[in-house]
Design a protein around this motif. Structure first.
Motif, PDB file in Angstrom:
ATOM      1  N   THR A  25       2.879 -10.596  -9.551  1.00 20.51           N
ATOM      2  CA  THR A  25       2.646  -9.354 -10.305  1.00 20.51           C
ATOM      3  C   THR A  25       3.504  -9.366 -11.566  1.00 20.51           C
ATOM      4  O   THR A  25       4.427 -10.176 -11.684  1.00 20.51           O
ATOM      5  N   GLY A  29       4.360  -4.330 -11.008  1.00 23.81           N
ATOM      6  CA  GLY A  29       3.629  -4.483  -9.749  1.00 23.81           C
ATOM      7  C   GLY A  29       2.127  -4.562  -9.935  1.00 23.81           C
ATOM      8  O   GLY A  29       1.367  -4.350  -8.984  1.00 23.81           O
ATOM      9  N   HIS A  54      -0.435  -3.169  -7.112  1.00 22.51           N
ATOM     10  CA  HIS A  54      -0.449  -3.761  -5.774  1.00 22.51           C
ATOM     11  C   HIS A  54      -0.748  -2.742  -4.678  1.00 22.51           C
ATOM     12  O   HIS A  54      -1.106  -3.107  -3.546  1.00 22.51           O
ATOM     13  N   ASN A  55      -0.630  -1.469  -5.014  1.00 22.64           N
ATOM     14  CA  ASN A  55      -0.954  -0.471  -3.969  1.00 22.64           C
ATOM     15  C   ASN A  55      -2.460  -0.419  -3.667  1.00 22.64           C
ATOM     16  O   ASN A  55      -2.900   0.379  -2.850  1.00 22.64           O
ATOM     17  N   ILE A  57      -3.833  -2.424  -1.922  1.00 17.11           N
ATOM     18  CA  ILE A  57      -3.958  -2.771  -0.498  1.00 17.11           C
ATOM     19  C   ILE A  57      -3.007  -1.918   0.356  1.00 17.11           C
ATOM     20  O   ILE A  57      -2.747  -2.237   1.514  1.00 17.11           O
ATOM     21  N   PHE A  67       8.729   1.030   0.647  1.00 14.43           N
ATOM     22  CA  PHE A  67       8.463   0.613  -0.732  1.00 14.43           C
ATOM     23  C   PHE A  67       9.607   1.044  -1.654  1.00 14.43           C
ATOM     24  O   PHE A  67       9.899   0.378  -2.647  1.00 14.43           O
ATOM     25  N   LEU A  70      11.969  -1.673  -1.313  1.00 15.42           N
ATOM     26  CA  LEU A  70      11.453  -2.861  -2.017  1.00 15.42           C
ATOM     27  C   LEU A  70      11.757  -2.781  -3.517  1.00 15.42           C
ATOM     28  O   LEU A  70      12.331  -3.700  -4.106  1.00 15.42           O
ATOM     29  N   TRP A  71      11.442  -1.632  -4.108  1.00 16.91           N
ATOM     30  CA  TRP A  71      11.655  -1.502  -5.563  1.00 16.91           C
ATOM     31  C   TRP A  71      13.132  -1.431  -5.911  1.00 16.91           C
ATOM     32  O   TRP A  71      13.547  -1.899  -6.969  1.00 16.91           O
ATOM     33  N   LEU A  74      14.143  -5.037  -6.060  1.00  9.85           N
ATOM     34  CA  LEU A  74      13.579  -5.746  -7.214  1.00  9.85           C
ATOM     35  C   LEU A  74      14.221  -5.282  -8.518  1.00  9.85           C
ATOM     36  O   LEU A  74      14.460  -6.089  -9.416  1.00  9.85           O
ATOM     37  N   VAL A  84       5.160  -5.241   6.337  1.00  9.30           N
ATOM     38  CA  VAL A  84       4.221  -4.352   5.640  1.00  9.30           C
ATOM     39  C   VAL A  84       2.874  -4.347   6.372  1.00  9.30           C
ATOM     40  O   VAL A  84       2.357  -5.398   6.738  1.00  9.30           O
ATOM     41  N   ASN A  86      -0.889  -3.619   5.724  1.00  9.21           N
ATOM     42  CA  ASN A  86      -1.777  -3.508   4.565  1.00  9.21           C
ATOM     43  C   ASN A  86      -3.179  -3.103   4.983  1.00  9.21           C
ATOM     44  O   ASN A  86      -3.547  -3.221   6.157  1.00  9.21           O
ATOM     45  N   VAL A 100       9.552 -10.836  -1.138  1.00  9.96           N
ATOM     46  CA  VAL A 100       9.221 -10.552  -2.541  1.00  9.96           C
ATOM     47  C   VAL A 100      10.428 -10.933  -3.403  1.00  9.96           C
ATOM     48  O   VAL A 100      11.547 -10.480  -3.134  1.00  9.96           O
ATOM     49  N   PHE A 107       7.075 -10.606 -10.434  1.00 15.46           N
ATOM     50  CA  PHE A 107       7.480 -10.803  -9.042  1.00 15.46           C
ATOM     51  C   PHE A 107       6.475 -11.672  -8.308  1.00 15.46           C
ATOM     52  O   PHE A 107       5.288 -11.716  -8.666  1.00 15.46           O
ATOM     53  N   LEU A 108       6.993 -12.329  -7.260  1.00 14.46           N
ATOM     54  CA  LEU A 108       6.143 -13.152  -6.390  1.00 14.46           C
ATOM     55  C   LEU A 108       6.334 -12.644  -4.972  1.00 14.46           C
ATOM     56  O   LEU A 108       7.464 -12.398  -4.545  1.00 14.46           O
ATOM     57  N   SER A 109       5.236 -12.461  -4.248  1.00 14.44           N
ATOM     58  CA  SER A 109       5.344 -12.041  -2.851  1.00 14.44           C
ATOM     59  C   SER A 109       4.638 -13.074  -1.977  1.00 14.44           C
ATOM     60  O   SER A 109       3.463 -13.363  -2.175  1.00 14.44           O
ATOM     61  N   ARG A 111       3.584 -14.076   1.942  1.00 12.35           N
ATOM     62  CA  ARG A 111       3.378 -13.301   3.176  1.00 12.35           C
ATOM     63  C   ARG A 111       2.817 -14.169   4.300  1.00 12.35           C
ATOM     64  O   ARG A 111       2.112 -15.140   4.049  1.00 12.35           O
TER      65      ARG A 111
HETATM   66  C1  LIG Z   1       5.117  -8.594  -5.748  1.00 14.07           C
HETATM   67  C2  LIG Z   1       4.773  -7.288  -5.076  1.00 14.07           C
HETATM   68  C3  LIG Z   1       4.044  -7.306  -3.908  1.00 14.07           C
HETATM   69  C4  LIG Z   1       3.697  -6.117  -3.276  1.00 14.07           C
HETATM   70  N1  LIG Z   1       2.956  -6.181  -2.142  1.00 14.07           N
HETATM   71  C5  LIG Z   1       2.526  -5.032  -1.565  1.00 14.07           C
HETATM   72  C6  LIG Z   1       1.681  -5.063  -0.429  1.00 14.07           C
HETATM   73  O1  LIG Z   1       1.354  -6.131   0.102  1.00 14.07           O
HETATM   74  N2  LIG Z   1       1.251  -3.878   0.078  1.00 14.07           N
HETATM   75  C7  LIG Z   1       1.616  -2.684  -0.456  1.00 14.07           C
HETATM   76  O2  LIG Z   1       1.167  -1.647   0.046  1.00 14.07           O
HETATM   77  N3  LIG Z   1       2.451  -2.623  -1.509  1.00 14.07           N
HETATM   78  C8  LIG Z   1       2.912  -3.763  -2.074  1.00 14.07           C
HETATM   79  N4  LIG Z   1       3.752  -3.700  -3.149  1.00 14.07           N
HETATM   80  C9  LIG Z   1       4.296  -2.398  -3.557  1.00 14.07           C
HETATM   81  C10 LIG Z   1       3.346  -1.607  -4.431  1.00 14.07           C
HETATM   82  O3  LIG Z   1       3.567  -1.966  -5.765  1.00 14.07           O
HETATM   83  C11 LIG Z   1       3.592  -0.095  -4.253  1.00 14.07           C
HETATM   84  O4  LIG Z   1       4.912   0.219  -4.562  1.00 14.07           O
HETATM   85  C12 LIG Z   1       3.283   0.394  -2.839  1.00 14.07           C
HETATM   86  O5  LIG Z   1       2.013   0.001  -2.427  1.00 14.07           O
HETATM   87  C13 LIG Z   1       3.401   1.917  -2.741  1.00 14.07           C
HETATM   88  O6  LIG Z   1       2.441   2.502  -3.510  1.00 14.07           O
HETATM   89  P1  LIG Z   1       2.457   4.062  -3.866  1.00 14.07           P
HETATM   90  O7  LIG Z   1       3.695   4.292  -4.686  1.00 14.07           O
HETATM   91  O8  LIG Z   1       1.210   4.310  -4.623  1.00 14.07           O
HETATM   92  O9  LIG Z   1       2.536   4.797  -2.588  1.00 14.07           O
HETATM   93  C14 LIG Z   1       4.124  -4.872  -3.813  1.00 14.07           C
HETATM   94  C15 LIG Z   1       4.879  -4.866  -4.975  1.00 14.07           C
HETATM   95  C16 LIG Z   1       5.222  -6.065  -5.601  1.00 14.07           C
HETATM   96  C17 LIG Z   1       6.045  -6.031  -6.852  1.00 14.07           C
END
Ligand SMILES: Cc1cc2nc3c(=O)[nH]c(=O)nc-3n(C[C@H](O)[C@H](O)[C@H](O)COP(=O)(O)O)c2cc1C
Length: 459
Positions: A25, A29, A54-55, A57, A67, A70-71, A74, A84, A86, A100, A107-109, A111
């Motif tokens: 991403t 994201g 990425h949201n 999924i 999340f 996670l942020w 990052l 997670v 999904n 991640v 960023f790279l995730s 899984r």
């Molecule tokens: C590299 C990367 C991978 C991510 N992978 C996922 C993921 O597999 N599933 C997911 O729901 N959010 C993932 N996120 C987080 C989303 O960007 C997001 O913060 C999260 O889905 C919450 O969304 P919301 O704020 O709309 O509720 C990832 C973020 C990054 C930077």
């Protein structure tokens, strides 16, 4: 085109334990790319995924708190690992362990399917966090998220983890170990012949295979490191509690001796001595716990960056296999394959750089720790002598046994402390014994890693 939102279905989207997938991403994201397994499991097309946040999924069962963490990681430019759930395009769910990491473009995730006992714990915990967030209400989502984060950290405390950091380090290592038992290593099926793309992919696969071998050797020590870290953490907490306790009891002894009318002078001297000695021990223990923390934190970083590197190498090998199969079937347009390989290689290089930085820190903490251990052992011996002296003085005094009782309490604590110190010594000795061999193996692994990364950059 933004795909329409579907409702979640209580049905699992299948994928195999040996399958690995990744997405990249930008800094916000927004999805830039991924591999075939990601596309297949998500149920979207690559065209639909690229350019979407990425949201796309995100599953509604996932607590925001995860999340949020996670942020947080990052934004500090730190890697994150977590479980997670999904949601695929058809509403089915699938669980992953995600690593991640920051890379140049964002960023790279990476899984894969989780299988360790931690996964069961998390599957039961997340609904509780979600309930906390819902209870706070939409208008109060920020507070709900904070409450759920606190709840998560407290649940992890209950499992023996001081922080999310400690949990994710253990969980990633456990998941990789569980994966190892379930998934045999990829065999190196270099296909002879073919065009230059095929030859390049084969060369990269071979190189990744060599690194994988090195990292597997190193990874064999991770379990041992994590169990020693646990012992050292426990001993450090014990010593901190002990030093405060012994000092308190010796101050009580000093006060009691001052109250004595006859014969109090001798005991006052002993008590003063006890207070001074225990104060010195407190200072030694304080320094020791700081060194222990430096050692355990460096060992944790070592274990985590190694786990990350191992997963990233496995991901790269897997991706190369995917590409190789496409090339063999003459079916690939190799759309930005080189960019994706380079990003994966960059992540390996970053993780091994973190490993190379953490290892000397761990080694650096050892000499001071060993010296402090000896200092503390002699502090404890001195305290024991004062304790014996106190007993002799107290024998001739009629204070209703108060002083003797205080001395006995100190003595019991000192005996336990000596035992704990002994166990600590065994743990540190184990690390001292293994670390040089580990460091040598890490040094041997570095040139093939560097070769792979430069090959990947020019592929
Ligand atoms: C590299 C990367 C991978 C991510 N992978 C996922 C993921 O597999 N599933 C997911 O729901 N959010 C993932 N996120 C987080 C989303 O960007 C997001 O913060 C999260 O889905 C919450 O969304 P919301 O704020 O709309 O509720 C990832 C973020 C990054 C930077």
């Amino acid at each position: 085109m933004i795909p329409p939102r579907v409702s979640p279905r209580d049905q699992e989207r299948p994928f195999r334990s040996d399958e690995l997938f990744f997405s990249t991403t930008d800094r916000k994201g927004v999805i830039l790319n991924g591999n075939d397994v990601f596309v297949r499991v998500s149920g979207h097309t690559l065209e639909n995924l690229v350019g979407q946040p990425h949201n796309i999924i995100r599953h509604p069962d996932m607590p925001r708190a995860v999340f949020g963490l996670l942020w947080d990681y990052l934004e500090r430019d730190a890697p994150f690992a977590g479980y997670v759930k999904n949601m695929a395009a058809d509403g089915c769910y699938y669980w992953v362990m995600a690593l991640v990491v920051p890379v140049r473009e964002g960023f790279l995730s990476v899984r894969f399917k989780p299988a360790s006992p931690f996964f069961d714990v998390v599957r039961k915990l997340y609904p509780q966090l979600l309930a906390t967030e819902h209870a706070a209400g939409q208008g109060n989502w920020r507070r709900g998220m904070q409450d759920a984060t606190a709840q998560l950290v407290s649940a992890l405390h209950g499992l023996g983890f001081k922080s999310y950091d400690h949990f994710m380090q253990a969980a990633l290592a456990a998941e990789l170990a569980a994966r190892k038992t379930e998934v045999p290593s990829l065999t190196l099926d270099v296909l002879q012949g073919g065009d230059t793309t095929a030859a390049t992919l084969d060369a990269l696969s071979h190189s990744a295979h060599v690194i994988d071998g090195h990292l597997n050797t190193l990874f064999a020590s991770v379990d041992d490191f994590l169990s020693v870290i646990k012992t050292l953490d426990e001993k450090a907490s014990f010593l901190l509690g002990l030093s405060a306790n012994v000092h308190l009891v010796s101050l009580n002894a000093l006060i009691s001796s001052c109250r004595l009318e006859r014969g109090g002078e001798g005991l006052a001297v002993v008590s003063q001595n006890l207070a001074t000695q225990s104060h010195d021990s407190m200072a030694t223990i304080d320094q020791m716990t700081r060194q222990l923390l430096a050692l355990t934190s460096a060992l944790r970083d070592t274990a985590f960056s190694l786990s990350a590197a191992k997963l990233e190498v496995e991901m790269t090998s897997f991706f190369l296999h995917e590409l190789r199969a496409l090339v063999a079937a003459d079916a690939t347009d190799a759309c930005d394959a080189q960019g994706r390989i380079a990003t994966l290689a960059e992540s390996i290089s970053r993780s091994t750089a973190r490993l190379a930085e953490a290892l000397p820190r761990a080694q650096g903490a050892l000499p001071a720790l060993l010296r402090l251990q000896q200092e503390l052992a002699s502090d404890l011996r001195r305290l024991s002598c004062v304790h014996v002296l106190g007993k002799i003085h107290a024998a001739g005094i009629d204070d209703g046994g108060v002083f003797i009782e205080l001395l006995e309490r100190i003595f019991t604590q000192l005996s336990t402390a000596s035992e704990e110190l002994q166990e600590l010594l065994v743990g540190v000795a184990r690390i001292k014994d293994r670390l040089p061999r580990f460091a040598t193996a890490a040094r041997v692994a570095q040139p093939p890693i560097d070769r792979f990364c430069s090959l990947a950059a020019t592929a």
